[in-house]
Scaffold this motif. Sequence first.
Motif, short mmCIF file in Angstrom:
data_model
loop_
_atom_site.label_atom_id
_atom_site.label_comp_id
_atom_site.label_asym_id
_atom_site.label_seq_id
_atom_site.Cartn_x
_atom_site.Cartn_y
_atom_site.Cartn_z
N THR A 19 3.63 -25.47 21.74
CA THR A 19 3.15 -24.34 22.53
C THR A 19 3.59 -23.02 21.91
OG1 THR A 19 3.17 -25.65 24.55
CG2 THR A 19 3.22 -23.26 24.80
N GLU A 65 -2.70 -28.31 29.26
CA GLU A 65 -2.23 -27.07 29.88
C GLU A 65 -2.96 -25.84 29.34
OE1 GLU A 65 1.99 -27.04 29.29
OE2 GLU A 65 2.37 -28.42 30.96
N GLN A 66 -3.51 -25.93 28.14
CA GLN A 66 -4.24 -24.81 27.56
C GLN A 66 -5.67 -25.22 27.23
OE1 GLN A 66 -1.88 -22.32 24.75
NE2 GLN A 66 -0.41 -24.01 24.78
N MET A 76 -1.94 -25.71 19.04
CA MET A 76 -3.05 -26.44 19.66
C MET A 76 -3.80 -27.27 18.62
SD MET A 76 -4.72 -24.01 22.58
CE MET A 76 -4.85 -22.57 21.53
N THR A 130 -5.22 -34.65 31.09
CA THR A 130 -5.76 -33.88 29.97
C THR A 130 -7.27 -34.07 29.85
OG1 THR A 130 -3.67 -33.96 28.77
CG2 THR A 130 -5.65 -33.57 27.46
N ASP A 135 1.44 -21.33 19.27
CA ASP A 135 0.18 -20.72 19.69
C ASP A 135 -1.01 -21.55 19.18
OD1 ASP A 135 -0.95 -18.57 21.24
OD2 ASP A 135 -1.64 -17.69 19.36
N GLU A 136 -2.02 -20.90 18.56
CA GLU A 136 -3.23 -21.63 18.18
C GLU A 136 -2.95 -22.71 17.15
OE1 GLU A 136 -7.52 -20.53 16.24
OE2 GLU A 136 -6.92 -19.50 18.08
N VAL A 191 0.12 -30.23 25.80
CA VAL A 191 -0.25 -28.91 25.28
C VAL A 191 -1.75 -28.67 25.45
CG1 VAL A 191 -0.43 -27.52 23.18
CG2 VAL A 191 1.68 -28.77 23.66
N ASP A 236 -8.80 -31.88 32.45
CA ASP A 236 -8.73 -30.45 32.14
C ASP A 236 -9.67 -30.07 31.01
OD1 ASP A 236 -6.82 -30.24 34.13
OD2 ASP A 236 -5.14 -30.42 32.75
N LYS A 279 -8.70 -24.44 28.23
CA LYS A 279 -9.75 -23.45 27.96
C LYS A 279 -9.65 -22.89 26.54
CE LYS A 279 -10.49 -22.05 32.75
NZ LYS A 279 -10.45 -20.94 33.74
N ARG A 280 -8.43 -22.68 26.08
CA ARG A 280 -8.24 -22.21 24.71
C ARG A 280 -8.46 -23.35 23.72
NH1 ARG A 280 -2.71 -19.74 23.75
NH2 ARG A 280 -3.74 -19.07 21.83
N ALA A 281 -8.09 -24.55 24.11
CA ALA A 281 -8.20 -25.69 23.19
C ALA A 281 -9.64 -26.00 22.83
CB ALA A 281 -7.54 -26.93 23.81
#
Length: 228
Positions: A49, A124-125, A56, A174, A52-53, A121, A177, A127-129
């Motif tokens: 995490t 939890e993220q 992911m 996961t 950052d990117e 990871v 999500d 939308k970004r993933a």
Amino acid sequence: MRWFRRGPSKQQTDSAQARALVEDVRARYGASVHATFHEQATACAAQLTQADEDGMIAAAMILREFADEAHRDVSAKLGHAVDRSNYRPQWRHPRGGPRWNLFALPGGLHPYIHVTAAATVLGEQAKRAVRATAPAPLLAHVFEILDLTVIGWEFARVRPDTDMAGLAHRLIGTARDLRAAMSDEPPLPDPVREVMRRNNTITVYDPHSPQVVGGFNPGKEMREALLA
């Protein structure tokens, strides 16, 4: 869900930083480390995490590598290429399936540590993933590993302890999500639909003793997470 519409911006690029991060967590965490699987998974997720990117992308790489190696291992033991979308027919064969070997795949990634951390990871993220990775294969790898995890206690006599139930719970969450973060909802794989038709509660054990600590109903959990 941007399931079928993946332009160039949706293609996952395995950056040098992400590759280095995968190698670092591979070496840093594992069955030989003097810490519980849960503690290591938590620390590994935090490290991913923080990156950052790149973290992911590294998490997606971990799931891809683990799923690829599991498929190669099962196929090699059976002597033929196995359908990755549904492993169940292999274990229903009269001779039974191969030994459940997800603890000892050649790459050294551990299901209860690296896979749990990566799934955490990405969930939890989510939308970004789905923007940073190619979501279709990513979700396919989540479902593939979930299928193999449930097969462990259903067919391969792997004792369902809190670590195994925790991995299944994390993968289900996961998958939920990631699907919610996409624009077009894909169909659920056949193994998931099969398990969702059941209502069996699995006895869950303490990892270090014969003590029963609870129960886990994968069909109910999948229905509540994936049909909502």
